[in-house]
Design a protein around this motif. Structure first.
Motif, PDB file in Angstrom:
ATOM      1  N   ALA A  15       0.827  -1.206   0.000  1.00 27.01           N
ATOM      2  CA  ALA A  15       0.000   0.000   0.000  1.00 27.01           C
ATOM      3  C   ALA A  15       0.861   1.256   0.000  1.00 27.01           C
ATOM      4  CB  ALA A  15      -0.926  -0.016   1.214  1.00 27.01           C
ATOM      5  N   ILE A  16       1.976   1.214   0.737  1.00 28.61           N
ATOM      6  CA  ILE A  16       2.874   2.375   0.770  1.00 28.61           C
ATOM      7  C   ILE A  16       3.524   2.570  -0.595  1.00 28.61           C
ATOM      8  CG2 ILE A  16       5.055   3.195   1.740  1.00 28.61           C
ATOM      9  CD1 ILE A  16       4.119   2.068   4.438  1.00 28.61           C
ATOM     10  N   GLU A  17       3.887   1.463  -1.238  1.00 33.27           N
ATOM     11  CA  GLU A  17       4.447   1.569  -2.590  1.00 33.27           C
ATOM     12  C   GLU A  17       3.416   2.167  -3.543  1.00 33.27           C
ATOM     13  OE1 GLU A  17       7.388   1.071  -3.658  1.00 33.27           O
ATOM     14  OE2 GLU A  17       8.352   0.075  -1.967  1.00 33.27           O
ATOM     15  N   GLU A  18       2.153   1.767  -3.406  1.00 39.00           N
ATOM     16  CA  GLU A  18       1.081   2.318  -4.252  1.00 39.00           C
ATOM     17  C   GLU A  18       0.966   3.828  -4.060  1.00 39.00           C
ATOM     18  OE1 GLU A  18      -2.609  -0.597  -5.378  1.00 39.00           O
ATOM     19  OE2 GLU A  18      -2.574   0.243  -3.354  1.00 39.00           O
ATOM     20  N   VAL A  19       0.971   4.248  -2.792  1.00 40.90           N
ATOM     21  CA  VAL A  19       0.833   5.676  -2.499  1.00 40.90           C
ATOM     22  C   VAL A  19       2.010   6.452  -3.082  1.00 40.90           C
ATOM     23  CG1 VAL A  19       0.792   7.392  -0.647  1.00 40.90           C
ATOM     24  CG2 VAL A  19      -0.565   5.294  -0.440  1.00 40.90           C
ATOM     25  N   ASN A  20       3.205   5.881  -2.969  1.00 38.54           N
ATOM     26  CA  ASN A  20       4.397   6.575  -3.480  1.00 38.54           C
ATOM     27  C   ASN A  20       4.358   6.726  -4.994  1.00 38.54           C
ATOM     28  OD1 ASN A  20       5.442   6.886  -0.913  1.00 38.54           O
ATOM     29  ND2 ASN A  20       6.681   5.004  -1.000  1.00 38.54           N
ATOM     30  N   LYS A  21       3.649   5.814  -5.678  1.00 37.90           N
ATOM     31  CA  LYS A  21       3.584   5.887  -7.141  1.00 37.90           C
ATOM     32  C   LYS A  21       2.511   6.852  -7.629  1.00 37.90           C
ATOM     33  CE  LYS A  21       5.231   1.136  -7.829  1.00 37.90           C
ATOM     34  NZ  LYS A  21       4.860  -0.223  -8.310  1.00 37.90           N
ATOM     35  N   ARG A  22       1.599   7.237  -6.756  1.00 31.11           N
ATOM     36  CA  ARG A  22       0.498   8.100  -7.159  1.00 31.11           C
ATOM     37  C   ARG A  22       0.950   9.554  -7.183  1.00 31.11           C
ATOM     38  NH1 ARG A  22      -5.050   6.171  -4.275  1.00 31.11           N
ATOM     39  NH2 ARG A  22      -5.674   8.195  -5.214  1.00 31.11           N
ATOM     40  N   THR A  23       0.398  10.272  -8.136  1.00 32.54           N
ATOM     41  CA  THR A  23       0.709  11.700  -8.255  1.00 32.54           C
ATOM     42  C   THR A  23      -0.366  12.573  -7.624  1.00 32.54           C
ATOM     43  OG1 THR A  23      -0.354  11.736 -10.428  1.00 32.54           O
ATOM     44  CG2 THR A  23       2.044  11.331 -10.355  1.00 32.54           C
ATOM     45  N   ASP A  24      -1.548  11.953  -7.383  1.00 36.93           N
ATOM     46  CA  ASP A  24      -2.645  12.722  -6.808  1.00 36.93           C
ATOM     47  C   ASP A  24      -2.698  12.618  -5.287  1.00 36.93           C
ATOM     48  OD1 ASP A  24      -3.256  10.018  -6.939  1.00 36.93           O
ATOM     49  OD2 ASP A  24      -5.414  10.390  -6.975  1.00 36.93           O
ATOM     50  N   LEU A  25      -1.815  11.811  -4.738  1.00 40.35           N
ATOM     51  CA  LEU A  25      -1.822  11.611  -3.291  1.00 40.35           C
ATOM     52  C   LEU A  25      -0.394  11.751  -2.782  1.00 40.35           C
ATOM     53  CD1 LEU A  25      -3.747  10.891  -0.932  1.00 40.35           C
ATOM     54  CD2 LEU A  25      -3.169   8.489  -1.312  1.00 40.35           C
ATOM     55  N   LEU A  26      -0.165  12.749  -1.922  1.00 34.46           N
ATOM     56  CA  LEU A  26       1.152  13.035  -1.378  1.00 34.46           C
ATOM     57  C   LEU A  26       2.218  13.173  -2.478  1.00 34.46           C
ATOM     58  CD1 LEU A  26       1.252  10.691   1.752  1.00 34.46           C
ATOM     59  CD2 LEU A  26       0.901  13.182   1.703  1.00 34.46           C
ATOM     60  N   PRO A  27       2.011  14.067  -3.425  1.00 36.66           N
ATOM     61  CA  PRO A  27       3.044  14.251  -4.458  1.00 36.66           C
ATOM     62  C   PRO A  27       4.339  14.784  -3.851  1.00 36.66           C
ATOM     63  CG  PRO A  27       1.390  15.996  -4.557  1.00 36.66           C
ATOM     64  CD  PRO A  27       0.872  14.991  -3.580  1.00 36.66           C
ATOM     65  N   ASN A  28       5.444  14.281  -4.360  1.00 37.09           N
ATOM     66  CA  ASN A  28       6.792  14.693  -3.931  1.00 37.09           C
ATOM     67  C   ASN A  28       7.104  14.294  -2.488  1.00 37.09           C
ATOM     68  OD1 ASN A  28       7.194  15.985  -6.473  1.00 37.09           O
ATOM     69  ND2 ASN A  28       6.099  17.799  -5.701  1.00 37.09           N
ATOM     70  N   ILE A  29       6.277  13.464  -1.919  1.00 37.77           N
ATOM     71  CA  ILE A  29       6.519  12.953  -0.574  1.00 37.77           C
ATOM     72  C   ILE A  29       6.600  11.439  -0.660  1.00 37.77           C
ATOM     73  CG2 ILE A  29       5.591  12.679   1.773  1.00 37.77           C
ATOM     74  CD1 ILE A  29       6.600  15.459   1.241  1.00 37.77           C
ATOM     75  N   THR A  30       7.629  10.886  -0.065  1.00 38.66           N
ATOM     76  CA  THR A  30       7.819   9.437  -0.067  1.00 38.66           C
ATOM     77  C   THR A  30       7.542   8.897   1.331  1.00 38.66           C
ATOM     78  OG1 THR A  30       9.508   9.597  -1.785  1.00 38.66           O
ATOM     79  CG2 THR A  30       9.407   7.547  -0.518  1.00 38.66           C
ATOM     80  N   LEU A  31       6.674   7.909   1.376  1.00 40.94           N
ATOM     81  CA  LEU A  31       6.404   7.242   2.647  1.00 40.94           C
ATOM     82  C   LEU A  31       7.360   6.082   2.825  1.00 40.94           C
ATOM     83  CD1 LEU A  31       2.485   7.052   2.760  1.00 40.94           C
ATOM     84  CD2 LEU A  31       3.992   8.718   3.872  1.00 40.94           C
TER      85      LEU A  31
END
Length: 866
Positions: free
Chosen positions: A87-103
């Motif tokens: 799920a964290i990898e999914e979020v990191n790949k998205r541009t509409d959710l936390l852009p420019n931020i890596t979890l």
């Protein structure tokens, strides 16, 4: 944010200032934990149960204890840990959710041990380095939030610590309702519904099938005890608990056997169990060993989908289990991610090493934790090139993602909270002076504010939000344990429980999909006492729960129309209960009618008596010039016969449905006709006595009691009765009334006498005349034969008085229409007595002995008698 150092682990040594240089703080100790790690701008912590067995160290207080050892690696839980990473990898790949931020993430195995869980929690909220190089503690904390712990007892302990630092914790499996208390656990959230909702779902199922008598089992921990407490509070409003047993956290065979004994002895068919699969498994094995069948098990979500318990060997005893299951979801792309796993020799990712060794039954020589003994043993050596796609375990099975799906939602809940925090506009922020938080230096307490207000729709269209208690929307799957064609146990979804349903139907079950593990596939039946059918009421058994009762038939005149009525209801006055006591029906109205056999008989006898009296009258009129008729005062005889006809006919007024007219007429006609009759007989008796005295020398009394006086006497006697009847009917007339005093099941439709005094005067006056007549006739019984009518009058009065004396007790004791029948019978019997006693001898002479109906014969008899 200040340095977060847990006092039990992070107590810094007092630093010494020397040459204006600071000596850095050092950790007192470092825990050896199994986990997964990936760096990021913002770190999330995770606590999972990967190993299901712990070996605690021996504590002798003479040396520093060694680390806890964890064994029994579980693939399905390791999958949950990997889902957090996915799920964290999914979020990191998205541009509409936390852009420019890596979890990033740091997660650990708690080994189903509270001490280990506390070690994990303190490790997550503290620095990972052996030395703290920067005492100013700038930047974000080591982790801003923690996903887990899955166990309620652990979550309670950890949340108490995290709340001190305002650090949010989002659990994917801790369901204890106690955690909804925001006063005690202000930073606790979860993506799994609270046990309070689970209990409601269980009770809905129990109510649906009418199970009022159940057994209850719970584990000896916060999860089980809080759940059973809520269950008892709610269920006891509806049914009763046959037994309550507690499964020990540490297996004790004697307690397990005692629980099994309670199950066997109980008459309850349905048993509700709130337990985790690890603690319940020993009890399951004992139940299967003793071959206990015929029980319907209701499983809590902690074991309803357990692949460890839902096996073929347990199906005989546990087939047909109905369970509450966490909502199932699908996570696209997950399986490909799971199969991409490869060994990582970083100690912070040692869980992958353990997984690989468990999967391929081998050992890595490079593993620093591998002992020399293990290196030299016969175990197969892992190369790291093994084909993970060729294996099939619970790790790569993504068909039943339930609690694992909640892990995915927990990650996204935190990601959306961080995203909302990042999109804050300066001057409109929620913090002091309307400021916003800095995503590059976010603090846990700031994230906590946004987490409370998370509200989004995930990839399955499911709304993810938290209520004021940090609980999600309560939706459960209802599952049923069944067997497939190969005999393997499958856990099939048969329905849904949605606490947020607006239709009012929270529980939806497809009955056709359920497998019942009972004879003929019938639905289980679990009641202490059979339901009381309509017509009966429940009577509690002394010393037993209210579900155990006896069914008592309703009393006469009372009914119950519903199942399990607690009381019977009395019918209205004009109604009575039917034979089954299920409804009130109109009471039968009873009166002496012309239709029933008794009425017909009395009517016939009455009519016959009137005709017979009329026949005698006709005979006397026809033979009025004969000596027998003349010698017996023909005029009074005619009047007596007319009065007898009236007496017979007045009996008809007592038959038929009472009315205002017939009620008045029957008593007036009865009183006057009988007084007229007795008056005639009395006057005849007086005439006989005077006639005898007139034959004596010098006696001339007959001139004082001639025909006129005789007529006047009869008239006066009759008028007196008429006056009595007039006064009676004028003051308190006899009216129709419905009498229910003597026969509650019937309405006796009768004529109320109105005044007992009036009725007594009427009867008393008749009795007075009859008594006087009897005395005079008795005194004149030995007169000469030509005046021998006194003998017949004496006999007739004896019959008359006997009839009416016996009438009184019979009248009082006769119920219903028989009361009237007794009165009619007395009228007819006394009338027939008078008719036969007085006139039958005369008719006999007139009709059959005409030779005696001469003056000479009468005088001769008189001479002979003398």
């Amino acid at each position: 944010m200040k340095c977060i150092l847990h006092i039990s682990v992070l107590l810094c040594l007092t630093f010494i200032l020397s040459n204006t240089q600071e000596a850095p703080c050092k950790l007192q100790g470092k825990f050896e934990l199994s986990g997964l790690y990936k760096s990021g701008d913002i770190m999330l912590g995770g606590i999972f149960v990967v190993n299901f067995k712990t070996i605690p160290p021996e504590i002798d207080f003479r040396s520093k204890p060694v680390q806890w050892k964890c064994e029994s690696f579980e693939f399905s839980v390791f999958q949950k840990a990997q889902i957090m990473a996915f799920a964290i990898e999914e979020v990191n790949k998205r541009t509409d959710l936390l852009p420019n931020i890596t979890l990033g993430y740091q997660l650990y195995d708690n080994c189903v041990s509270l001490p280990v869980s506390l070690r994990v929690a303190t490790t997550l909220i503290s620095t990972m380095e052996d030395v703290v190089p920067d005492l100013s503690c700038n930047g974000p904390p080591p982790v801003v939030a923690i996903i887990g712990d899955p166990l309620s007892a652990h979550s309670i302990a950890i949340s108490r610590i995290l709340s001190l630092f305002q650090m949010p914790m989002v659990s994917y499996y801790a369901t204890c309702s106690c955690l909804s208390n925001k006063q005690e656990f202000p930073t606790f959230f979860r993506t799994v519904p609270s046990d309070a909702f689970q209990v409601k779902a269980v009770i809905q199922i129990i109510k649906r099938y009418g199970w009022t008598w159940v057994g209850a089992i719970a584990t000896d921990d916060d999860y089980g005890q809080y759940a059973i407490k809520i269950f008892l509070e709610e269920f006891q409003k509806y049914g009763c608990v046959s037994f309550i047993e507690t499964v020990p956290s540490v297996t004790e065979n004697n307690i397990i056997r005692r629980i099994v004994k309670s199950i066997k002895q109980s008459t309850a068919t349905v048993i509700v169990v709130f337990s985790s699969e690890e603690e319940l498994n020993p009890l399951i094995k004992e139940i299967v060993r003793q071959n206990i069948t015929g029980k319907q098990w209701i499983a809590s979500e902690a074991w309803s989908t357990s692949s460890v318990i839902a096996i073929k060997e347990n199906f005989v005893s546990f087939g047909g289990v109905i369970g509450i299951a966490i909502r199932r979801g699908e996570i696209p792309g997950l399986q490909d991610f799971l199969l991409q796993i490869r060994p990582d020799y970083d100690l912070r990712n040692n869980l992958i090493i353990h997984f690989w060794e468990k999967t391929f039954s081998c050992k890595f020589l490079e593993n620093e934790n591998t002992t020399n003994a293990s290196r030299n043993d016969s175990s197969k050596v892992c190369t790291g090139l093994e084909d993970i796609t060729s294996t099939y375990t619970a790790y790569n099975d993504v068909s039943e993602l339930r609690s694992a799906y909640n892990v995915h939602k927990a990650v996204y809940a935190l990601a959306h909270a961080l995203h909302n925090l990042m999109n804050c506009n300066d001057g409109y922020g929620p913090f002091e002076n309307n400021t916003c938080a800095n995503i590059r230096n976010v603090q846990s307490w700031q994230l906590l504010h946004y987490l409370k207000n998370v509200n989004f729709t995930n990839h399955l269209g499911e709304r993810v939000a938290f209520d004021e208690n940090g609980d999600p929307l309560a939706i459960y799957d209802i599952v049923n344990w069944q067997q497939d064609s190969k005999g393997a146990v499958k856990i099939k979804s048969i329905g849904l429980y949605d606490a947020s349903s607006t239709t009012g139907d929270e529980l939806l079950i497809n009955e056709e999909d359920i497998f019942w593990n009972f004879e003929y596939g019938l639905v289980a039946k679990s009641i202490c006492s059979e339901s009381c059918q309509p017509g009966t009421r429940k009577s509690a058994r002394k010393g037993e729960p209210f579900c155990c009762f006896d069914c008592i038939p309703c009393a006469d005149g009372e009914v119950s129309i519903a199942l399990d009525s607690t009381e019977c209801f009395k019918c209205p006055d004009d109604f009575w209960s039917n034979d089954r006591k299920t409804e009130c029906v109109l009471k039968e109205i009873e009166f002496l009618s012309y239709d029933d056999a008794m009425g017909v008989t009395l009517t016939t006898i009455s009519a016959f008596g009137a005709c017979l009296s009329l026949s005698v009258l006709i005979i006397f009129i026809h033979y009025r010039h004969t000596p027998v008729v003349k010698a017996n005062n023909s005029e009074l005889s005619f009047l007596l016969l007319v009065s007898l006809i009236l007496c017979f006919l007045c009996a008809l007024c007592f038959i038929g449905k009472p009315s205002n007219i017939t009620c008045i007429l029957r008593h007036v006609a009865f009183g006057i006709s009988f007084v007229l009759c007795i008056s005639c007989i009395l006057v005849k008796t007086i005439v006989v006595i005077m006639a005898f005295n007139a034959t004596l020398p010098g006696n001339n009394t007959m001139k004082w009691f001639g025909v006129t006086q005789q007529r006047g006497t009869v008239l006066i006697f009759t008028l007196i009765q008429s006056v009595v009847c007039t006064i009676w009917m004028a003051m308190t007339p006899s009216i129709p009334t419905k009498n229910t005093r003597y026969q509650t099941a019937k309405i006796i439709f009768e004529c109320d006498v109105g005044s007992v005094t009036g009725f007594s005067c009427l009867l008393g006056y008749i009795g007075l005349l009859a008594g006087a007549c009897f005395v005079l006739a008795f005194l004149a019984r030995n007169l000469p034969d030509n005046f021998n009518e006194a003998k017949f009058i004496t006999f007739s009065m004896l019959i008359f008085c006997a009839v009416w004396i016996t009438f009184i007790p019979a009248y009082i004791s006769s119920p219903g229409k028989h009361t009237v029948a007794v009165e009619v019978f007395a009228i007819l019997a006394s009338s027939y007595g008078l008719l036969f006693a007085i006139f039958s001898p005369k008719c006999y002479i007139i009709l059959f002995k005409p030779e005696l109906n001469t003056k000479k014969a009468l005088m001769g008899r008189a001479v002979t008698t003398k």
